[in-house]
Design an enzyme around this catalytic site. Structure first.
Site, PDB file in Angstrom:
ATOM      1  N   THR A   1      71.718 -21.598  -6.040  1.00 63.08           N
ATOM      2  CA  THR A   1      72.059 -22.951  -5.589  1.00 63.08           C
ATOM      3  C   THR A   1      70.805 -23.750  -5.218  1.00 63.08           C
ATOM      4  OG1 THR A   1      72.399 -21.996  -3.406  1.00 63.08           O
ATOM      5  CG2 THR A   1      74.379 -22.439  -4.705  1.00 63.08           C
TER       6      THR A   1
ATOM      7  N   GLY B   1      64.677  -8.222  -5.881  1.00 59.12           N
ATOM      8  CA  GLY B   1      65.399  -9.396  -5.386  1.00 59.12           C
ATOM      9  C   GLY B   1      65.236  -9.620  -3.890  1.00 59.12           C
ATOM     10  N   LEU B   2      64.183  -9.043  -3.291  1.00 56.52           N
ATOM     11  CA  LEU B   2      63.959  -9.231  -1.852  1.00 56.52           C
ATOM     12  C   LEU B   2      62.713 -10.093  -1.585  1.00 56.52           C
ATOM     13  CD1 LEU B   2      64.935  -5.705  -0.454  1.00 56.52           C
ATOM     14  CD2 LEU B   2      66.350  -7.741  -0.714  1.00 56.52           C
TER      15      LEU B   2
ATOM     16  N   SER C   1      59.441 -10.195  -2.696  1.00 58.88           N
ATOM     17  CA  SER C   1      58.094  -9.713  -2.386  1.00 58.88           C
ATOM     18  C   SER C   1      57.059 -10.770  -2.774  1.00 58.88           C
ATOM     19  CB  SER C   1      57.823  -8.396  -3.103  1.00 58.88           C
ATOM     20  OG  SER C   1      57.988  -8.548  -4.491  1.00 58.88           O
TER      21      SER C   1
ATOM     22  N   GLU D   1      54.215 -20.370  -7.241  1.00 63.90           N
ATOM     23  CA  GLU D   1      55.080 -19.528  -8.086  1.00 63.90           C
ATOM     24  C   GLU D   1      55.491 -20.269  -9.370  1.00 63.90           C
ATOM     25  OE1 GLU D   1      57.093 -16.722  -6.183  1.00 63.90           O
ATOM     26  OE2 GLU D   1      58.295 -16.133  -7.902  1.00 63.90           O
TER      27      GLU D   1
ATOM     28  N   ASP E   1      63.211 -18.848  -1.136  1.00 62.30           N
ATOM     29  CA  ASP E   1      62.490 -17.633  -0.751  1.00 62.30           C
ATOM     30  C   ASP E   1      61.299 -17.944   0.147  1.00 62.30           C
ATOM     31  OD1 ASP E   1      64.307 -16.624  -2.495  1.00 62.30           O
ATOM     32  OD2 ASP E   1      62.870 -16.216  -4.095  1.00 62.30           O
TER      33      ASP E   1
HETATM   34  C1  GLA Z   1      65.055 -16.218  -6.996  1.00 65.20           C
HETATM   35  C2  GLA Z   1      64.372 -17.575  -6.815  1.00 65.20           C
HETATM   36  C3  GLA Z   1      65.090 -18.403  -5.751  1.00 65.20           C
HETATM   37  C4  GLA Z   1      66.583 -18.482  -6.012  1.00 65.20           C
HETATM   38  C5  GLA Z   1      67.161 -17.092  -6.279  1.00 65.20           C
HETATM   39  C6  GLA Z   1      68.607 -17.134  -6.734  1.00 65.20           C
HETATM   40  O1  GLA Z   1      64.901 -15.450  -5.842  1.00 65.20           O
HETATM   41  O2  GLA Z   1      63.020 -17.399  -6.447  1.00 65.20           O
HETATM   42  O3  GLA Z   1      64.505 -19.683  -5.663  1.00 65.20           O
HETATM   43  O4  GLA Z   1      66.838 -19.371  -7.069  1.00 65.20           O
HETATM   44  O5  GLA Z   1      66.437 -16.388  -7.281  1.00 65.20           O
HETATM   45  O6  GLA Z   1      69.420 -17.606  -5.716  1.00 65.20           O
END
Ligand code: GLA
Length: 357
Positions: A29, A114-115, A117, A150, A162
């Site tokens: 989102t 997916g955390l 890093s 990034e 993030d």
């Molecule tokens: C990655 C991206 C975030 C976000 C998520 C999905 O972590 O870096 O910006 O879009 O995927 O919610």
């Protein structure tokens, strides 16, 4: 693991820290100007730096036992160093002068699951630069520079979630963030619940290209619907979304319903209701946004089947990696062990990522 002293001799002049994050709700989102609800995890990245006597930047990553060098004009090729180079390049683009540095990175944030890093590394790097060079960067500007690092240098067209989480969240409260206005609020977890994060053991593949493709699909859907971003479509306007062709219809439907779930979750005082929203989020990510994989679906289903779990879903970009569950505080260890045993009997290899062992 070699220390700063062992690699460079002497001591660092500044140190920056930043945590990884797990997103509780609001997936895919943020680049649609929508709502997110991440919380920091206990694992952190540390970046120790000092001015270098040479004309190059020298970077040592302790977790990888890997060295990289670069200058402003000659970027590094190693992936981990790209994030640091990106932060330095974006800090310069913002008008700050950055001298050559000796840099030591260490981290226990799990990588590639997916955390976040990468966001932890970016935010820790910019915090170390801020301390060493007295840069006038507040937490939001710092997160924005980290995100640009990034997008521009690692090639992921990510949103701001993030980096805002690494810069502003803590492990006790979730960060409710409106990614358009940047309005935000820290809020407690529902009562008597804790966060459990399990690794599915499935390495994320093609994550960058698939991620960028999803983002492009969302942008196209917004354009066809005549709005600036999918955030501008409310749940009441879902019928306009239904008129789109597939896959844009399903991509947009995920974003619209996911935003609504986050807004509902922040009103929830009851962990059961919160958990149901997490379950619905997983179904939407699996069926409409198509960012899950079968093993992750299985692990999420095993978690959802347990009475001690309020809700569970994949977390982060998807395509493999971790899932997050909201769990009864008293049952945490028992549930994690049972679910992972069942998952192992089916031939998979999962692990507890949070709370750390
Ligand atoms: C990655 C991206 C975030 C976000 C998520 C999905 O972590 O870096 O910006 O879009 O995927 O919610």
């Amino acid at each position: 693991m070699k220390s700063f002293e062992a690699v460079f001799g002497g001591v660092p002049a500044a140190i920056g820290h930043a945590p990884g994050r797990v997103n509780l709700l609001g997936e895919h989102t943020d680049y649609n100007d929508g709502f997110v609800l991440p919380i920091a995890i206990p694992q952190q990245t540390h970046v120790a730096i000092r001015r270098s006597a040479s004309a190059t930047f020298t970077l040592y990553a302790a977790a990888l036992d890997c060295m990289a060098t670069f200058t402003h004009d000659a970027p590094p090729s190693a992936r981990f160093a790209t994030y640091v180079y990106g932060c330095i390049a974006e800090a310069r683009a913002a008008g700050f002068e950055i001298p050559p540095l000796d840099m030591h990175l260490s981290s226990n944030v799990p990588m590639g699951v997916g955390l976040s890093s990468s966001a932890a590394l970016e935010v820790a790097t910019l915090r170390a630069l801020r301390t060493l060079l007295n840069l006038p960067l507040d937490a939001v500007l710092l997160a924005q520079l980290a995100q640009r690092a990034e997008v521009q240098h690692a090639g992921v067209r990510c949103g701001l979630m993030d980096q805002m989480a690494a810069s502003l969240a803590n492990t006790k409260q979730a960060l409710f963030l409106d990614t358009r206005t940047l309005e935000r609020r820290l809020m407690p977890l529902p009562p008597e619940s804790v966060v459990l994060v399990l690794d599915s053991g499935i390495t994320r593949s093609l994550a960058t290209s698939a991620f960028n493709q999803r983002r492009a699909e969302c942008e196209e859907a917004a354009q066809r619907l005549g709005v600036r971003a999918l955030r501008d479509i409310g749940e009441g306007d879902l019928s306009t979304v239904e008129a789109l062709d597939d896959p844009l219809r399903r991509r947009a439907r995920h974003v619209v319903t996911e935003n609504a779930r986050v807004l509902r979750a922040v009103q929830c005082s009851n962990p059961k209701d919160f958990g149901l929203l997490m379950n619905a989020s997983h179904a939407s990510l699996r069926d409409d946004f198509e960012v899950s994989v079968p093993a992750l679906d299985r692990l999420v289903a095993l978690l959802q089947a347990r009475p001690e779990i309020y809700g569970a879903r994949l977390t982060g970009a998807g395509f493999g990696g971790a899932c997050v569950a909201l769990c009864k505080s008293s049952a945490l260890e028992r549930v994690a062990e049972n679910v992972l045993n069942q998952y192992a009997q089916e031939g998979h290899s999962g692990a507890v990522l949070v709370p750390p062992a």
